[in-house]
Design a protein around this motif. Sequence first.
Motif, PDB file in Angstrom:
ATOM      1  N   UNK A  18      26.323  -0.245  18.941  1.00 33.03           N
ATOM      2  CA  UNK A  18      27.025  -0.135  17.664  1.00 33.03           C
ATOM      3  C   UNK A  18      27.866  -1.382  17.405  1.00 33.03           C
ATOM      4  N   UNK A  19      28.594  -1.822  18.407  1.00 29.75           N
ATOM      5  CA  UNK A  19      29.450  -3.007  18.261  1.00 29.75           C
ATOM      6  C   UNK A  19      28.646  -4.233  17.843  1.00 29.75           C
TER       7      UNK A  19
ATOM      8  N   UNK B 232      36.384   2.680  22.999  1.00 32.25           N
ATOM      9  CA  UNK B 232      35.567   3.801  23.474  1.00 32.25           C
ATOM     10  C   UNK B 232      34.520   3.304  24.472  1.00 32.25           C
ATOM     11  N   UNK B 233      33.925   2.159  24.179  1.00 33.91           N
ATOM     12  CA  UNK B 233      32.940   1.601  25.096  1.00 33.91           C
ATOM     13  C   UNK B 233      33.570   1.298  26.452  1.00 33.91           C
TER      14      UNK B 233
ATOM     15  N   UNK C  28      26.370   6.339  27.303  1.00 31.55           N
ATOM     16  CA  UNK C  28      27.302   6.393  26.173  1.00 31.55           C
ATOM     17  C   UNK C  28      27.944   5.028  25.949  1.00 31.55           C
ATOM     18  N   UNK C  29      28.319   4.348  27.015  1.00 28.40           N
ATOM     19  CA  UNK C  29      28.875   2.992  26.889  1.00 28.40           C
ATOM     20  C   UNK C  29      27.841   2.055  26.263  1.00 28.40           C
ATOM     21  N   UNK C  30      26.588   2.200  26.655  1.00 31.03           N
ATOM     22  CA  UNK C  30      25.501   1.386  26.108  1.00 31.03           C
ATOM     23  C   UNK C  30      25.338   1.628  24.609  1.00 31.03           C
TER      24      UNK C  30
ATOM     25  N   UNK D  93      23.800   8.366  17.134  1.00 32.70           N
ATOM     26  CA  UNK D  93      23.156   8.588  18.432  1.00 32.70           C
ATOM     27  C   UNK D  93      24.177   8.935  19.506  1.00 32.70           C
ATOM     28  N   UNK D  94      25.350   8.334  19.422  1.00 36.74           N
ATOM     29  CA  UNK D  94      26.419   8.691  20.353  1.00 36.74           C
ATOM     30  C   UNK D  94      26.781  10.164  20.211  1.00 36.74           C
TER      31      UNK D  94
END
Length: 226
Positions: A152-153, A14-15, A145-147, A169-170
């Motif tokens: 999370x990762x 997803x990132x 969103x990528x951030x 948060x996403x």
Amino acid sequence: MMMQTEAYGTTDVRQQIYAFLASLFLQEPTAERMEQNYLQLSLMLEEYGEEPLSMDNKSNVEELRQEYYDRFFVPMSGRYIPPYESVLRNYLTNGRKWGRLMGPEASHVQSCYDLFDFQPTRLDIFEPLKGITFPDHIGFELAFMAYLCMEELESVGRNEGLATKWRDRQEQFLAEHVNPWTDSFVAALTESGEGYYTKVGLIVFNWVADDMKYLRSNSTKVGEWS
């Protein structure tokens, strides 16, 4: 890129998808990026049942670069679409009229960025974009969103509670900001004419809608931004 529903839960995938989509708006087209971008976009279009981009008749890089300028930088081009949430959020419900720049949506987006020290100007982006003071640019929101996915990762395996909070948060940012206007964005692009970026807008709309469904189906209770 993996696009099957079962892969949506893989945060690294997803990132990567959010970062890729953001780059399409934040980086000037170049010959080096063109081949890979066309391949990835065609795969995504096929996943959504749309006609893939043709490698045989694709625009050359100068034509694509001109489309990039005309669509997002040159208001007098006749094809310009302001790529900002506050301008487009109510486009489909307000008689196809633009909203105003730096509306309340943009202010809240900036507060979300500030909360986590996300600064779009630090990104690898087209130099003129570094002078843009409007935080709700489509590319900035996708990059945020990528951030959030990356955060999370970095928490997975060492602080699962924090990882869950980053996932929340996403969902919250997607629900409050990205998801409500990507339909208007692709509609405005389509109405201004077909082209590469109309296809990109269609992919963004479909991806965001699907990811919103995924996040909601795996949601914990979302509270205030913190």
